[in-house]
Structure formats: C-alpha cells, structure tokens
Design an enzyme around this catalytic site. Structure first.
Site, PDB file in Angstrom:
ATOM      1  N   HIS A  14       0.871  -1.193   0.000  1.00  0.00           N
ATOM      2  CA  HIS A  14       0.000   0.000   0.000  1.00  0.00           C
ATOM      3  C   HIS A  14       0.903   1.236   0.000  1.00  0.00           C
ATOM      4  O   HIS A  14       1.523   1.553   1.006  1.00  0.00           O
ATOM      5  CB  HIS A  14      -0.912   0.011   1.238  1.00  0.00           C
ATOM      6  CG  HIS A  14      -1.830   1.198   1.306  1.00  0.00           C
ATOM      7  ND1 HIS A  14      -3.169   1.075   1.592  1.00  0.00           N
ATOM      8  CD2 HIS A  14      -1.617   2.523   1.139  1.00  0.00           C
ATOM      9  CE1 HIS A  14      -3.741   2.268   1.591  1.00  0.00           C
ATOM     10  NE2 HIS A  14      -2.812   3.175   1.322  1.00  0.00           N
ATOM     11  N   LEU A  17       2.461   7.196  -4.468  1.00  0.00           N
ATOM     12  CA  LEU A  17       3.607   7.764  -5.178  1.00  0.00           C
ATOM     13  C   LEU A  17       3.317   9.142  -5.751  1.00  0.00           C
ATOM     14  O   LEU A  17       4.249   9.834  -6.170  1.00  0.00           O
ATOM     15  CB  LEU A  17       4.049   6.819  -6.314  1.00  0.00           C
ATOM     16  CG  LEU A  17       4.767   5.535  -5.887  1.00  0.00           C
ATOM     17  CD1 LEU A  17       5.018   4.640  -7.105  1.00  0.00           C
ATOM     18  CD2 LEU A  17       6.087   5.848  -5.181  1.00  0.00           C
ATOM     19  N   ASN A  42      -5.264   7.308  -5.916  1.00  0.00           N
ATOM     20  CA  ASN A  42      -5.988   8.538  -5.527  1.00  0.00           C
ATOM     21  C   ASN A  42      -5.249   9.800  -5.953  1.00  0.00           C
ATOM     22  O   ASN A  42      -4.948  10.681  -5.160  1.00  0.00           O
ATOM     23  CB  ASN A  42      -6.288   8.558  -4.016  1.00  0.00           C
ATOM     24  CG  ASN A  42      -5.054   8.556  -3.135  1.00  0.00           C
ATOM     25  OD1 ASN A  42      -4.006   8.043  -3.528  1.00  0.00           O
ATOM     26  ND2 ASN A  42      -5.167   9.118  -1.939  1.00  0.00           N
ATOM     27  N   LYS A 100      -9.375  -0.382  -5.902  1.00  0.00           N
ATOM     28  CA  LYS A 100      -9.393   0.277  -4.598  1.00  0.00           C
ATOM     29  C   LYS A 100     -10.747   0.916  -4.318  1.00  0.00           C
ATOM     30  O   LYS A 100     -11.252   1.698  -5.124  1.00  0.00           O
ATOM     31  CB  LYS A 100      -8.303   1.359  -4.584  1.00  0.00           C
ATOM     32  CG  LYS A 100      -8.253   2.173  -3.325  1.00  0.00           C
ATOM     33  CD  LYS A 100      -7.660   1.400  -2.167  1.00  0.00           C
ATOM     34  CE  LYS A 100      -7.831   2.168  -0.875  1.00  0.00           C
ATOM     35  NZ  LYS A 100      -6.666   2.113  -0.018  1.00  0.00           N
ATOM     36  N   HIS A 252       2.991  14.439   1.652  1.00  0.00           N
ATOM     37  CA  HIS A 252       2.329  15.733   1.435  1.00  0.00           C
ATOM     38  C   HIS A 252       3.410  16.794   1.606  1.00  0.00           C
ATOM     39  O   HIS A 252       4.336  16.606   2.406  1.00  0.00           O
ATOM     40  CB  HIS A 252       1.232  15.971   2.473  1.00  0.00           C
ATOM     41  CG  HIS A 252       0.054  15.060   2.342  1.00  0.00           C
ATOM     42  ND1 HIS A 252      -1.030  15.341   1.551  1.00  0.00           N
ATOM     43  CD2 HIS A 252      -0.207  13.847   2.897  1.00  0.00           C
ATOM     44  CE1 HIS A 252      -1.917  14.359   1.627  1.00  0.00           C
ATOM     45  NE2 HIS A 252      -1.449  13.429   2.442  1.00  0.00           N
TER      46      HIS A 252
END
Ligand code: NCD
Ligand code: ZN
Ligand code: ZN
Length: 346
Positions: A14, A17, A42, A100, A252
């Site tokens: 999991h 990238l 996502n 997913k 992030h």
C-alpha cells in the site's frame, strides 16, 4: 552489539507515489528498499480506467532513476461509473493487481469514491469471478460516527455485508488500525488479508495529541488507543500470513502538514524498514519480520517472492535519516518515530 539480518527483498502492499515532481522525489525512497508496491490510485483526477493506469504506470517507470529496479503494481479507483468489462480487461492484460474502494469523503482525494454500494455491485461480482482483489479504505463517513469508531462501524455496516453478498470476493483491509480489524481478519479463513502501517504499530493517539498536536502523526484512519496498537503489533508479529506490510507512505508537502487544516498522511518510505526491524526486535519477533515484509503479501496476491535479498544491520549509534527531502518547489518531512532507531538497510 552489532547484529544483522538478511531477508527476501520486501514489497510495499500500500503506497502513495503521487505524480509529477512529487513522484520523482519519493519514488527512489521506495525503490531503494522495495521491489514492488501496490500503487494507490488517488491522484487528482483519480486513476479510474485501464487507460489511466497504463499512462500512470509509464509515468512511474519514466521517473525511476537509471540503475534502479522497481515494479509498480497498478490499481484502479472504484467509482459508481466503473465499467466491469474495463476492469476485467485491465486485469487480464496483467496491468492491474487490485481495485481500490474509497468510501466517498473518507480520506485524501476520495471525493470520487463510492456513496451507494448498490452501484458497484456488478464490478464487485466481476472481481469475485476473476479473482481480482478489492483493497478497502475501511471507514464510514457519516457525520454522526465518531472518527475513532469509523473503522469498527465500517466492518459491521459495510464490509461484512459486501463480503456476504459477494462470495469469493478477495479483500484486503488496508491500513487496519483497531483490534476490531485484526479480529475480523482472524475470524475469516479465506479471501481476506490486511495491511498494517509502520505508524500504527508504534504510535497511539497519545503520541499524536499529548503535550501538543503533532501534524506529522496525523493520518487516516487516525491513530487509536494503545490497546489497539498492541493488538496490531501482536497480529503483525504473530506469523499469521493474513497480515502484511503496507506502509501507506503518503507524502504531502511540509506546508500542507504544518497547516491550519493539516493533510492526512505519514511519509515513511525512507525509514519504514529500519523502524520495523527495531519494533520486531523489541517484540522478540525478529524471526517474523521476513514473513510480514516479504512473504505474506506475495502469497495473498499470488505472486512469486522476490529472489534477491536485503540486509538489515543494527549498530550502536542511532541511524540518521534526512529530516526532509526536496520535492520540486516543496519539501516533504520524513516520518520521525520519536525514538532513536539503531537499524538500517545496508
Ligand atoms: C492517504 C493519502 O494521503 O493519500 N492518507 C492517509 O492519511 N493515509 C490516503 C489514505 O490512504 O487513506
Ligand atoms: Zn486509506
Ligand atoms: Zn493510503
């Protein structure tokens, strides 16, 4: 005392990238240690079709530095408009390894996720038929459910009904954070596995909230009580093949973490394996590390174990990890476990 351990090269089941400059910055951090990773879809906009996944795969391989080997295992983001035939074709060609499920609004970039589970029935049935795993972000999003209860409620209200309605559907409960999650996996013999992150094995909500709020420990599902952390550690170090490593390394920009409304995610790719070696050693379970990082995941996904190895070494002085890495115009802050780590990948 110095100590070393050689294990089959790990995979990350999991991983986020991202794309562009962020992808270029974080990919080497994973590829240095891991052979393969289940790459989360996502992005903005999300990776919804086989064509999107093929294009994203090409961008990942183009960002891989010369001389590094890494196999991205692609996934599709399930929406209420997903076409079961597109999913089946992407699976048959070998392009995707999972689909997913994000409940709409549950986490970072999940706005296109599922609100009405009746609208994804046909895709789930097709996946059960072809043996394609469903990876699940297991949290309900109802306003009235407390954020610390959202995983447990999801299992009862959503996951268990979906599994009962779809016999043969293979499910990975992603980043489980509760005893309820671990117990649910252990109560089900077949077709169910779970990934566990590094942060959920070593931290509880006190680490995040006592003495000041630590944004770099904020991720979803949120850190829970210490008793849940203990249950996850017991599951990970038990040797039970249904539990395997998914770091959920989720970069992030530092400014988005250190913000009035902090983004969810911990960037653990650089030091995940070092922290895990120390954690398993302290639990008296160093002999179970290889199963968790390198054997159980391939068994669930029906793939070969990596044929090469890595060596972890413990030294007397603490390992130094960079505090931040550069990513285009931004930096990404590397996860700090809050204690010295003496292991490193050599
Ligand atoms: C992930 C992200 O940043 O994409 N964040 C997180 O806190 N885990 C999304 C996710 O895995 O839920
Ligand atoms: Zn998630
Ligand atoms: Zn994630």
């Amino acid at each position: 005392m110095s100590r070393s351990l050689t294990i089959a090269r790990p995979d990350d089941w999991h991983l986020h990238l991202r794309d562009g400059a962020m992808l270029e910055a974080v990919l080497p951090e994973t590829a240095r240690h891991f052979a393969r990773a289940i790459v989360m879809p996502n992005l903005v906009p999300p990776v919804v079709s086989g064509a999107d996944a093929a294009a994203y795969r090409d961008r990942i391989l183009a960002a891989l530095p010369e001389g590094m080997a890494f196999e991205p295992l692609m996934t599709l983001y399930l929406t209420e408009d997903t076409d079961p035939e597109d999913v089946a074709a992407a699976h048959a060609s070998g392009l995707i390894k999972a689909v997913k499920l994000y409940p709409a609004g549950a986490t970072t970039n999940s706005a296109s996720g599922v609100s009405d589970f009746n609208n994804v029935r046909a895709t789930l049935e097709k996946m059960a038929e072809i043996g394609l795993p469903l990876c699940v972000h297991g949290e309900v999003t109802d306003r009235e459910i407390d954020i610390f209860d959202r995983e447990a409620v999801f299992i009862d209200r959503v996951l268990d009904p979906i599994r009962r309605a779809t016999p043969g559907l293979r499910v990975v409960m992603e980043h489980i954070t509760t005893r309820n999650g671990a117990d649910y996996v252990m109560a089900n013999e077949t077709d169910l596995g779970a990934t566990i992150t590094v942060q959920h094995l070593i931290l509880d909500r006190n680490d995040m909230l006592v003495g000041g709020m630590r944004p770099h420990y904020y991720c979803l599902p949120i850190l829970k009580r210490g008793e849940h952390r203990a249950a996850l550690l017991a599951a990970a170090t038990s040797g039970d093949t249904r539990f395997f490593l998914g770091t959920d390394s989720a970069p992030h920009p530092t400014h988005a973490k250190e913000s009035e409304c902090c983004s969810a995610g911990c960037f653990t790719a650089p030091n995940a394996l070092s922290i895990l070696a120390q954690t398993f050693e302290e639990a008296g379970a160093l002999d179970k590390l290889q199963g968790f990082t390198s054997l159980h995941g391939p068994a669930f996904y029906r793939m070969p174990v990596n044929s090469d190895t890595i060596t972890l070494r413990k030294s007397e002085t603490a390992t130094r990890f960079p505090a931040k890495i550069d990513a285009g115009d931004h930096t990404v802050t590397v996860f700090d476990p809050g204690f010295p780590v003496f292991w490193d990948v050599t």
